[in-house]
Design a protein around this motif. Structure first.
Motif, PDB file in Angstrom:
ATOM      1  N   TYR A 117       0.830  -1.214   0.000  1.00 15.83           N
ATOM      2  CA  TYR A 117       0.000   0.000   0.000  1.00 15.83           C
ATOM      3  C   TYR A 117       0.862   1.260   0.000  1.00 15.83           C
ATOM      4  CZ  TYR A 117      -3.702  -3.276   1.136  1.00 15.83           C
ATOM      5  OH  TYR A 117      -4.585  -4.322   1.092  1.00 15.83           O
ATOM      6  N   PRO A 118       1.698   1.425  -1.023  1.00 11.33           N
ATOM      7  CA  PRO A 118       2.585   2.596  -1.050  1.00 11.33           C
ATOM      8  C   PRO A 118       1.830   3.917  -1.129  1.00 11.33           C
ATOM      9  CG  PRO A 118       2.603   1.458  -3.167  1.00 11.33           C
ATOM     10  CD  PRO A 118       1.877   0.572  -2.209  1.00 11.33           C
ATOM     11  N   GLU A 119       0.597   3.861  -1.637  1.00 14.17           N
ATOM     12  CA  GLU A 119      -0.202   5.080  -1.731  1.00 14.17           C
ATOM     13  C   GLU A 119      -0.825   5.458  -0.394  1.00 14.17           C
ATOM     14  OE1 GLU A 119      -3.143   1.760  -2.025  1.00 14.17           O
ATOM     15  OE2 GLU A 119      -1.072   2.117  -2.662  1.00 14.17           O
ATOM     16  N   ARG A 120      -0.791   4.569   0.577  1.00 15.48           N
ATOM     17  CA  ARG A 120      -1.376   4.831   1.892  1.00 15.48           C
ATOM     18  C   ARG A 120      -0.319   5.220   2.928  1.00 15.48           C
ATOM     19  NH1 ARG A 120      -6.703   2.956   2.405  1.00 15.48           N
ATOM     20  NH2 ARG A 120      -7.565   2.673   0.312  1.00 15.48           N
ATOM     21  N   VAL A 121       0.818   4.531   2.898  1.00 12.77           N
ATOM     22  CA  VAL A 121       1.846   4.719   3.927  1.00 12.77           C
ATOM     23  C   VAL A 121       2.779   5.852   3.511  1.00 12.77           C
ATOM     24  CG1 VAL A 121       3.718   3.646   5.207  1.00 12.77           C
ATOM     25  CG2 VAL A 121       1.703   2.291   4.574  1.00 12.77           C
ATOM     26  N   LYS A 122       2.729   6.960   4.253  1.00 14.73           N
ATOM     27  CA  LYS A 122       3.541   8.139   3.923  1.00 14.73           C
ATOM     28  C   LYS A 122       4.968   8.000   4.444  1.00 14.73           C
ATOM     29  CE  LYS A 122       1.549  12.147   4.462  1.00 14.73           C
ATOM     30  NZ  LYS A 122       0.830  13.269   5.118  1.00 14.73           N
ATOM     31  N   LYS A 123       5.115   7.477   5.643  1.00 15.56           N
ATOM     32  CA  LYS A 123       6.415   7.181   6.236  1.00 15.56           C
ATOM     33  C   LYS A 123       6.225   5.953   7.127  1.00 15.56           C
ATOM     34  CE  LYS A 123       8.444  11.855   6.590  1.00 15.56           C
ATOM     35  NZ  LYS A 123       9.043  12.837   7.546  1.00 15.56           N
ATOM     36  N   ALA A 124       7.309   5.195   7.322  1.00 17.86           N
ATOM     37  CA  ALA A 124       7.220   3.997   8.154  1.00 17.86           C
ATOM     38  C   ALA A 124       8.445   3.894   9.047  1.00 17.86           C
ATOM     39  CB  ALA A 124       7.095   2.748   7.287  1.00 17.86           C
ATOM     40  N   ALA A 125       8.231   3.360  10.248  1.00 20.09           N
ATOM     41  CA  ALA A 125       9.319   3.096  11.188  1.00 20.09           C
ATOM     42  C   ALA A 125       9.269   1.640  11.613  1.00 20.09           C
ATOM     43  CB  ALA A 125       9.216   4.007  12.406  1.00 20.09           C
ATOM     44  N   LEU A 126      10.418   0.984  11.610  1.00 15.93           N
ATOM     45  CA  LEU A 126      10.537  -0.418  11.991  1.00 15.93           C
ATOM     46  C   LEU A 126      11.447  -0.517  13.204  1.00 15.93           C
ATOM     47  CD1 LEU A 126      11.191  -1.916   8.425  1.00 15.93           C
ATOM     48  CD2 LEU A 126       8.983  -1.571   9.564  1.00 15.93           C
ATOM     49  N   LEU A 127      10.965  -1.175  14.253  1.00 12.55           N
ATOM     50  CA  LEU A 127      11.699  -1.247  15.512  1.00 12.55           C
ATOM     51  C   LEU A 127      12.225  -2.659  15.762  1.00 12.55           C
ATOM     52  CD1 LEU A 127      10.126   1.453  15.760  1.00 12.55           C
ATOM     53  CD2 LEU A 127       9.870   0.960  18.192  1.00 12.55           C
ATOM     54  N   ASP A 128      13.534  -2.776  15.760  1.00 13.90           N
ATOM     55  CA  ASP A 128      14.293  -3.954  16.171  1.00 13.90           C
ATOM     56  C   ASP A 128      14.004  -5.201  15.344  1.00 13.90           C
ATOM     57  OD1 ASP A 128      16.414  -4.263  18.185  1.00 13.90           O
ATOM     58  OD2 ASP A 128      15.258  -5.990  18.823  1.00 13.90           O
ATOM     59  N   ILE A 129      14.035  -5.028  14.030  1.00 15.56           N
ATOM     60  CA  ILE A 129      13.983  -6.195  13.145  1.00 15.56           C
ATOM     61  C   ILE A 129      14.894  -5.978  11.939  1.00 15.56           C
ATOM     62  CG2 ILE A 129      11.576  -6.698  13.758  1.00 15.56           C
ATOM     63  CD1 ILE A 129      10.908  -5.883  10.771  1.00 15.56           C
ATOM     64  N   VAL A 130      15.280  -7.065  11.312  1.00 17.21           N
ATOM     65  CA  VAL A 130      15.754  -7.063   9.939  1.00 17.21           C
ATOM     66  C   VAL A 130      14.741  -7.893   9.160  1.00 17.21           C
ATOM     67  CG1 VAL A 130      18.191  -6.687  10.461  1.00 17.21           C
ATOM     68  CG2 VAL A 130      17.302  -9.028  10.356  1.00 17.21           C
ATOM     69  N   PRO A 131      14.763  -7.851   7.829  1.00 15.21           N
ATOM     70  CA  PRO A 131      13.729  -8.552   7.059  1.00 15.21           C
ATOM     71  C   PRO A 131      13.633 -10.039   7.405  1.00 15.21           C
ATOM     72  CG  PRO A 131      14.954  -7.069   5.645  1.00 15.21           C
ATOM     73  CD  PRO A 131      15.673  -7.080   6.952  1.00 15.21           C
ATOM     74  N   THR A 132      12.421 -10.559   7.338  1.00 16.98           N
ATOM     75  CA  THR A 132      12.182 -11.970   7.651  1.00 16.98           C
ATOM     76  C   THR A 132      13.035 -12.886   6.795  1.00 16.98           C
ATOM     77  OG1 THR A 132       9.893 -11.449   8.254  1.00 16.98           O
ATOM     78  CG2 THR A 132      10.407 -13.754   7.806  1.00 16.98           C
ATOM     79  N   SER A 133      13.094 -12.609   5.489  1.00 20.64           N
ATOM     80  CA  SER A 133      13.878 -13.457   4.595  1.00 20.64           C
ATOM     81  C   SER A 133      15.365 -13.412   4.952  1.00 20.64           C
ATOM     82  CB  SER A 133      13.669 -13.030   3.139  1.00 20.64           C
ATOM     83  OG  SER A 133      14.000 -11.665   2.953  1.00 20.64           O
ATOM     84  N   THR A 134      15.828 -12.260   5.393  1.00 25.67           N
ATOM     85  CA  THR A 134      17.228 -12.129   5.818  1.00 25.67           C
ATOM     86  C   THR A 134      17.503 -12.996   7.035  1.00 25.67           C
ATOM     87  OG1 THR A 134      17.330  -9.858   4.979  1.00 25.67           O
ATOM     88  CG2 THR A 134      18.986 -10.496   6.614  1.00 25.67           C
ATOM     89  N   MET A 135      16.571 -12.982   7.984  1.00 28.82           N
ATOM     90  CA  MET A 135      16.747 -13.770   9.201  1.00 28.82           C
ATOM     91  C   MET A 135      16.879 -15.255   8.867  1.00 28.82           C
ATOM     92  SD  MET A 135      16.795 -11.928  12.040  1.00 28.82           S
ATOM     93  CE  MET A 135      16.290 -13.113  13.287  1.00 28.82           C
TER      94      MET A 135
END
Length: 289
Positions: A117-135
């Protein structure tokens, strides 16, 4: 907790999402992680509410939100399904565009939301993760030891459900103590809420399904979208004393997945909003304003 916030139940399809709403200003959706509920934001919410209209929800399967029956593919608890539900909550409240910050599992929902939903989310913050696939791709003895629950919770029904259900309070308190670096950061009022919700068999099962989805259908969705990058500005925060901050170059990992990334480590373990509430508040406010 949460003085001057109103509680609401929003029905989306067959499910109900519990939330608190308060403050004034641009809309900011806050999403929690495992094994907690929306209550985890209680220390930072009053200050954030001075700048933002806060929508703080219980994710599907957690807290007082619905815990629908799952399916063999675990699609019911895919991050795509949960992200879509949260977007519909915001739309129901009148917010077609908004900011979003997620911690832990909520951050994984936020990642999917920013892609879908790039048209909905103006900015995003992620706390204490790296991508699931990376993990999963980087799993070694160190990862498997620190994140053993990723491999325990995905075991077929009903092995983890039965073992956790034998003493859910012990399990929850043990997890919080292991992942934090200051157990005194958690008020008994907040812990009581986490326990009230987590000790329900339906919650234990739903949260296992969340992890089962992460190890199956979520990875498929990530593979299908491997060419996509998060378009909106992205803030990543992590605990310098926690596993993620020590194991990974967090900003470098997210620059593989997003166009515009900034971030910093905070002096905490995994639970940033409770262990370092002032630093978390300052970082989020500076980024979103």
């Amino acid at each position: 907790m949460f003085e001057n916030f109103e509680q609401q139940l929003i029905t989306i399809g067959l499910n109900t999402i519990k939330l608190r709403k308060g403050g004034a200003g641009p809309p900011l959706l806050l999403l929690h992680g495992y094994p907690q509920t929306h209550v985890m934001w209680y220390k930072v919410a009053p200050k954030l509410a001075q700048h933002f209209t806060l929508i703080i929800t219980d994710l599907r399967g957690y807290g007082d939100s619905s815990k629908p029956e799952s399916d063999p593919e675990h699609a019911t608890y895919s991050k795509r399904a949960i992200a879509t539900e949260q977007v519909k909550v915001m739309e129901t409240l009148g917010f077609k565009e908004f900011y979003v910050a997620g911690h832990d599992r909520g951050a994984r929902v936020t990642h999917r939301m920013a892609l879908d939903y790039p048209e909905r989310v103006k900015k995003a913050a992620l706390l204490d993760i790296v991508p699931t696939s990376t993990m999963y791709a980087s799993t070694d003895k160190e990862v498997a030891t620190a994140y053993y629950h990723w491999f325990f919770l995905i075991q077929p029904f009903d092995l983890p459900e039965t073992l956790i259900g034998a003493n859910p309070e012990y399990y929850l308190r043990k997890k919080i103590a292991q992942w934090s670096r200051n157990p005194n950061s958690f008020s008994e009022e907040a812990l009581s809420e986490y326990l009230r919700c987590f000790c329900q068999p339906a919650t234990i099962h739903a949260t296992c399904e969340d992890y089962r989805a992460a190890a199956s259908i979520d990875l498929e969705h990530d593979k299908q979208d491997s060419y996509k990058k998060i378009a909106c500005p992205l803030l990543v925060l992590w605990g310098n004393k926690g596993f993620v901050g020590k194991k990974y170059d967090v900003i470098a990992e997210w620059r593989k997945k997003a166009i515009n990334v900034q971030g910093t480590g905070l002096p905490s373990g995994h639970f940033l909003p409770e262990e370092t509430p002032e630093e978390t508040y300052q970082a989020l406010t500076k980024f979103f304003l």
